[in-house]
Design an enzyme around this catalytic site. Sequence first.
Site, mmCIF file in Angstrom:
data_model
loop_
_atom_site.group_PDB
_atom_site.id
_atom_site.type_symbol
_atom_site.label_atom_id
_atom_site.label_comp_id
_atom_site.label_asym_id
_atom_site.label_seq_id
_atom_site.Cartn_x
_atom_site.Cartn_y
_atom_site.Cartn_z
ATOM 1 N N ASN A 73 0.482 5.496 -0.699
ATOM 2 C CA ASN A 73 1.243 4.620 -0.146
ATOM 3 C C ASN A 73 2.566 4.892 -0.251
ATOM 4 O O ASN A 73 3.066 4.961 -1.569
ATOM 5 C CB ASN A 73 0.825 3.283 -1.149
ATOM 6 C CG ASN A 73 1.792 2.035 -0.715
ATOM 7 O OD1 ASN A 73 2.339 1.952 0.352
ATOM 8 N ND2 ASN A 73 1.779 1.021 -1.551
ATOM 9 N N GLU A 173 3.083 -5.885 -3.938
ATOM 10 C CA GLU A 173 4.791 -6.084 -3.608
ATOM 11 C C GLU A 173 4.688 -6.959 -2.558
ATOM 12 O O GLU A 173 5.876 -7.738 -2.597
ATOM 13 C CB GLU A 173 5.159 -4.697 -3.227
ATOM 14 C CG GLU A 173 5.460 -3.807 -4.568
ATOM 15 C CD GLU A 173 5.437 -2.266 -4.464
ATOM 16 O OE1 GLU A 173 5.560 -1.832 -3.266
ATOM 17 O OE2 GLU A 173 5.051 -1.797 -5.503
ATOM 18 N N GLU A 247 -5.445 -2.957 -8.268
ATOM 19 C CA GLU A 247 -4.089 -2.363 -8.792
ATOM 20 C C GLU A 247 -3.400 -3.519 -9.827
ATOM 21 O O GLU A 247 -2.952 -4.458 -9.394
ATOM 22 C CB GLU A 247 -3.066 -2.187 -7.524
ATOM 23 C CG GLU A 247 -3.885 -1.132 -6.648
ATOM 24 C CD GLU A 247 -2.400 -0.624 -5.744
ATOM 25 O OE1 GLU A 247 -2.420 0.847 -5.857
ATOM 26 O OE2 GLU A 247 -1.510 -1.408 -5.088
HETATM 27 C C1 PEP Z 1 1.021 1.396 -5.291
HETATM 28 O O1 PEP Z 1 2.132 1.069 -4.984
HETATM 29 O O2 PEP Z 1 0.108 1.048 -4.584
HETATM 30 C C2 PEP Z 1 0.913 2.176 -6.421
HETATM 31 C C3 PEP Z 1 -0.320 2.365 -7.148
HETATM 32 O O3 PEP Z 1 2.089 2.770 -7.190
HETATM 33 P P1 PEP Z 1 2.161 3.812 -8.096
HETATM 34 O O4 PEP Z 1 1.206 5.069 -8.232
HETATM 35 O O5 PEP Z 1 3.543 4.423 -8.027
HETATM 36 O O6 PEP Z 1 1.950 3.035 -9.456
#
Ligand code: PEP
Length: 339
Positions: A73, A173, A247
């Site tokens: 991402n 987000e 997540e």
């Molecule tokens: C994300 O934004 O989906 C994510 C997992 O970010 P990070 O790996 O930077 O924690």
Amino acid sequence: MMRAAAAATTMKTTTPSYSYLTARKTMTQNGTPARTIKNHQMDNNNNDRRRRRRQRILHIVSEGTGRFIVGGNWKCNGNRESVKALVDALNKNIANIEKNCDIYCCPTFLHLNYVKENLDTRFKVCAQNSWVEADLVDPEHHYDSTTGAFTGEISAEMLEDLQVPFVLLGHSERRTLLGDTDEIVGKKVAHARYHGLSVVVCVGETLEERENGTTFDVIFKQLKAVAKEIDDREHSSWGSSVVIAYEPIWAIGTGKVATPEQVQEVHSKIRSWLAENVSEDVAKATRIQYGGSVHASNCADLAKLSDIDGFLVGGASLNGDDFAAICNASSVHYKAVGR
Ligand code: PEP
């Protein structure tokens, strides 16, 4: 059975599925949904039966069965120069990346076409969002076009036209900063599926929700909103075209990765939820990624988990070498689970 499920979950091509084409054709012929809505919760009102079934399911669905899948991402990062550099770095790494892993990258909408044209085709491109109207409640209108007077938005129709095979929906987000409710995410998923896109649906809890013990209430509510919308239209292809990314919000971009025990617990509960509320086949075939501060140095421990089917990576996906190393955790996974 395992092999059949793995085949079913192989990366979808840009060609819309048969069921998708059939559904759309029938819809446009008579203007009403052709397929009967099969609501699992309504069908299954007998509590005793449900309890017995749940006990059986808990034994069946304790692991993922699909091909490992890793997503990058890129969020709102990059300019022409840095995107080109990242594409070049990923292409340079392609020879070192195991073939047993599906990979997708999510550049911004502005860079989507450049990346699609220039990135090795082993990396699929994935949009970071797609538009749907919030008040799209009527099943008939659900299939209507979402192109039109929606300044600043990108529709699933446009992604389909550009032959973008994947779209990321419900990222935290977008949920927390940009107002994507559970209901809107569900509608976006259904609409994107209707246009032949495979979707990655993000779910996850805040730190406060984890600490007050409501992690599963939050996640199940997010899943329910998706199941409600997708159930009647693309249910049969859910396993091959819907990836779930767990997540935890407290782990995203914080450097605080969830422990393997926390990840395994959530993933196996998501799978059980799918078995109970969608179907056992879908529960087995759906790939569940973990996302939240995954790096080249911590991915191997997580990849050993039986219920992890891959990673969604933010920060570390902006480095070609690191992202390649994370993709290669697929081999650690297959070895650990004996596949
Ligand atoms: C994300 O934004 O989906 C994510 C997992 O970010 P990070 O790996 O930077 O924690």
